[in-house]
Design an enzyme around this catalytic site. Structure first.
Site, PDB file in Angstrom:
ATOM      1  N   GLN A 126     -56.953  69.227  61.073  1.00 26.52           N
ATOM      2  CA  GLN A 126     -56.927  70.631  60.666  1.00 26.52           C
ATOM      3  C   GLN A 126     -58.317  71.231  60.784  1.00 26.52           C
ATOM      4  O   GLN A 126     -59.318  70.567  60.516  1.00 26.52           O
ATOM      5  CB  GLN A 126     -56.455  70.761  59.219  1.00 26.52           C
ATOM      6  CG  GLN A 126     -56.271  72.191  58.739  1.00 26.52           C
ATOM      7  CD  GLN A 126     -55.781  72.263  57.301  1.00 26.52           C
ATOM      8  OE1 GLN A 126     -56.575  72.425  56.373  1.00 26.52           O
ATOM      9  NE2 GLN A 126     -54.467  72.130  57.111  1.00 26.52           N
ATOM     10  N   ASP A 167     -50.837  69.049  54.031  1.00 28.17           N
ATOM     11  CA  ASP A 167     -51.797  70.149  53.886  1.00 28.17           C
ATOM     12  C   ASP A 167     -52.730  69.953  52.694  1.00 28.17           C
ATOM     13  O   ASP A 167     -53.677  70.707  52.520  1.00 28.17           O
ATOM     14  CB  ASP A 167     -51.053  71.484  53.772  1.00 28.17           C
ATOM     15  CG  ASP A 167     -51.961  72.682  54.024  1.00 28.17           C
ATOM     16  OD1 ASP A 167     -52.834  72.588  54.906  1.00 28.17           O
ATOM     17  OD2 ASP A 167     -51.805  73.701  53.340  1.00 28.17           O
ATOM     18  N   SER A 205     -56.757  77.708  55.849  1.00 25.10           N
ATOM     19  CA  SER A 205     -56.390  76.886  57.001  1.00 25.10           C
ATOM     20  C   SER A 205     -56.221  77.779  58.227  1.00 25.10           C
ATOM     21  O   SER A 205     -55.636  78.859  58.146  1.00 25.10           O
ATOM     22  CB  SER A 205     -55.087  76.134  56.726  1.00 25.10           C
ATOM     23  OG  SER A 205     -55.206  75.297  55.598  1.00 25.10           O
TER      24      SER A 205
END
Length: 291
Positions: free
Chosen positions: A277, A203, A227
């Site tokens: 992402q 992440d 996110s």
């Protein structure tokens, strides 16, 4: 062991409440919200607690609400399917009675087959590079009017930027980051723990790459970033306490969303994982206008 790493390992140890129900501690890395990597790592740990003899090869997740760092998170695992070669699990993260995250993960028995991959980009060795905060200070020295691309806070990882955006380049510039990553200390020889730590690590830097365009003429405090979803594919075994090169780029942004993708390479050039992402990236003024 480094105290930040000791704490991270504690965070990834879940308490079993029922057969398929688990609880994990929360932390505040800054910003009064739980780091998305924490929820990814804990959700994968919860799924693994219902799996035997199989390794994760992919996960797909959605972040629904910001996590509260002052309260634990409950993870409910649904054993969707156990086949001859593959198992599927769905994990829902709950806090204050509401879903904040859900993830689907697929696990596979070990199988011998064709092994191929693309080449790792050529970058300097991590030992020859400054740490991330030193590199950011150098960027600020070269371009004091530009905002910092990264927040300053302590990590259980050592980050060594192999390539950062040119602070003197015209905006918009090509959003790409290459960073060497390694835990600050050795961890136990546990492949499941290694994969949960890789999920945690994945992440980092994706949303940073997605926001490195014209919006970065504003200070970070004027940007709303979060996110939205996250995908990860585990190709080969890797140890997060050994140097890994994380190569991220953002090929597109539209509709107040930025898309980024990443590749994690071991130091000897093996592609160990891939990521993707999409995140919300917009100026706060745009939020008011959209309402």
């Amino acid at each position: 062991m480094n105290p930040l790493l000791t704490d991270l390992l504690q965070v990834l140890k879940l308490e079993r409440l029922e057969v398929d129900l688990f609880r994990g501690e929360s932390r505040d890395p800054g910003g009064r919200r739980v780091f998305g990597g924490q929820v990814l790592g804990q959700a994968l740990a919860a799924a693994y607690a219902t799996i035997e003899g199989r390794q994760v090869h992919s996960l797909h997740a959605y972040f629904l609400r910001a996590g509260d760092p002052d309260h634990p998170i409950v993870y409910e695992v649904d054993r969707s399917r156990d086949g001859k070669s593959f198992s599927s699990r769905r994990v829902v993260a709950i806090q204050h009675g509401e879903q904040i995250f859900h993830m689907s993960a697929s696990f596979q028995t070990e199988q011998a087959a064709i092994d191929r991959q693309g080449e790792m980009p050529e970058v300097p060795d991590p030992e020859s590079l400054p740490d991330l905060m030193t590199a950011v200070e150098e960027l600020k020295r070269k371009a004091p009017d530009r905002p910092n691309p990264f927040r300053k806070h302590e990590h259980p990882f050592d980050f060594r930027p192999a390539e950062l955006p040119d602070p003197l380049a015209e905006i918009p510039r090509e959003p790409r980051i290459k960073v060497w990553i390694r835990l600050k200390d050795r961890v136990p020889d546990d492949p499941i723990l290694h994969q949960c730590l890789l999920a945690y690590t994945s992440d980092y830097f994706l949303l940073g790459a997605a926001s490195m365009d014209a919006r970065m003429t504003n200070e970070r405090e004027q940007l709303q970033m979060a996110s939205i979803d996250h995908a990860m594919w585990f190709h080969r075994p890797a140890r997060p306490d050994e140097w890994l090169l994380y190569v991220t780029d953002s090929p597109t942004a539209s509709g107040a969303r930025g898309f980024a993708r990443g590749s994690l390479f071991s130091r000897d050039g093996r592609l160990v994982a891939s990521t993707a992402q999409e995140g919300l990236v917009r100026r706060i003024g745009e939020v008011a206008q959209s309402r």
